[in-house]
Design a protein around this motif. Structure first.
Motif, short mmCIF file in Angstrom:
data_model
loop_
_atom_site.label_atom_id
_atom_site.label_comp_id
_atom_site.label_asym_id
_atom_site.label_seq_id
_atom_site.Cartn_x
_atom_site.Cartn_y
_atom_site.Cartn_z
N GLY A 127 2.76 2.24 19.18
CA GLY A 127 2.23 2.70 17.91
C GLY A 127 2.11 4.20 17.81
N PRO A 141 -3.57 2.60 13.22
CA PRO A 141 -3.13 1.27 12.81
C PRO A 141 -2.49 1.27 11.44
N SER A 165 4.84 3.60 24.47
CA SER A 165 3.87 4.48 23.81
C SER A 165 3.65 5.80 24.54
N TRP A 206 -0.95 -5.35 16.95
CA TRP A 206 -1.49 -4.08 17.43
C TRP A 206 -2.45 -4.32 18.59
N ALA A 222 -2.85 6.20 18.55
CA ALA A 222 -2.07 5.60 17.47
C ALA A 222 -2.97 5.21 16.31
N PRO A 277 5.32 6.12 15.16
CA PRO A 277 5.48 5.39 13.88
C PRO A 277 6.90 5.48 13.32
N VAL A 310 2.53 -3.87 19.73
CA VAL A 310 2.38 -2.44 19.45
C VAL A 310 1.17 -1.89 20.19
N LEU A 336 3.64 -7.25 13.20
CA LEU A 336 3.14 -6.21 14.10
C LEU A 336 1.84 -6.68 14.75
N LEU A 382 8.75 2.63 14.84
CA LEU A 382 8.40 1.37 14.19
C LEU A 382 9.21 1.18 12.91
#
Length: 261
Positions: free
Chosen positions: A192, A222, A146, A230, A220, A195, A212, A228, A198
């Motif tokens: 996250g 959601p 991240s 988070w 980030a 994106p 994530v 996933l 992802l």
């Protein structure tokens, strides 16, 4: 086998509580005691809303022996509450050292998960995969992290594709070799804050859970999606920059509304 990390998190809400303790943020003459009490109450309050609790090892290691003891007590508390545990230690080494790291985490706490670094290659990760399979656990391999600096290496061109996608292809092979239900025992860490990554990684890793990180402090947003998990640390453990049980309840509810689409 008893408690199984993969099947348990698959049946729970997709939110992970990250525990990154800051004793200086806890009042009173014994900050660690206050921290432990707050963490325990928070896990109790949010237990039905969480997929897992992720303990960031660095913050406990920084406290020395008292930090290690606190980590063990909080991991035990999470398990008593029926919560799956992720050891966020990003281990990665070779041979007997990797096996020792696996014993210290996945074997000491069967049914838990561990984050690992793939930089040393597949032989360095095999002891972790094997330990996870024996104990009903899981391993999350760093694929696209991240932090902004992840691009320094992870986005390098590797035969016309970014390196993180090449890593993901290897992770996909490991995921196929270590199956579980309904997901593999080999998952991926995908930030996250990216994106687009992802989206690009899901078809490459169809059998893997994604851990994530990045909700809250890292910015980030959601997004709902199968498999996933988070993770929110500061924004959920310390909403508004301080220990606050009711604010954490509200923040968890807000995240779950967003993740429900």
């Amino acid at each position: 086998m008893g408690f199984d990390f993969v099947s348990e998190v698959a049946a729970r809400p997709p939110l992970v509580l990250g525990v990154d303790p800051r004793p200086a943020w806890h009042p009173g003459p014994d900050p660690l005691a206050h921290l432990e009490g707050y963490a325990t109450r928070l896990m109790e309050a949010l237990a039905a809303d969480l997929a897992a609790v992720k303990f960031q090892y660095a913050f406990f290691e920084a406290l020395g022996g008292s930090g290690w003891a606190l980590l063990e007590r909080l991991v035990a508390t999470a398990r008593v509450l029926g919560l799956p545990v992720v050891h966020d230690a990003k281990r990665g080494d070779i041979g007997t050292t990797a096996a020792a790291y696996a014993r210290a985490t996945l074997e000491r706490w069967p049914g838990s998960a561990l984050t690992v670094n793939p930089y040393l290659g597949g032989d360095a990760l095999e002891p972790f995969f094997a330990a996870a399979a024996r104990g009903g656990g899981a391993v999350f391999v760093l694929v696209k992290t991240s932090n902004p600096g992840s691009a320094d290496f992870q986005d390098l061109d590797a035969g016309g594709r970014p390196l993180y996608l090449r890593v993901a292809e290897r992770v996909a092979a490991w995921a196929e070799a270590w199956p579980a239900e309904p997901w593999s025992r080999v998952g991926a860490v995908v930030g996250g804050t990216h994106p687009e990554a992802l989206e690009a990684l899901r078809p490459v890793l169809p059998a893997s859970l994604f851990l994530v990180p990045g909700l809250g402090a890292q910015g980030a947003s959601p997004l709902p999606g199968a498999g996933l998990l988070w993770s929110a640390s500061r924004s959920l453990f310390y909403p508004d920059g301080r220990p606050d049980l009711e604010a954490a309840r509200r923040q968890a509810a807000a995240y779950l509304r967003d993740l429900a689409g």
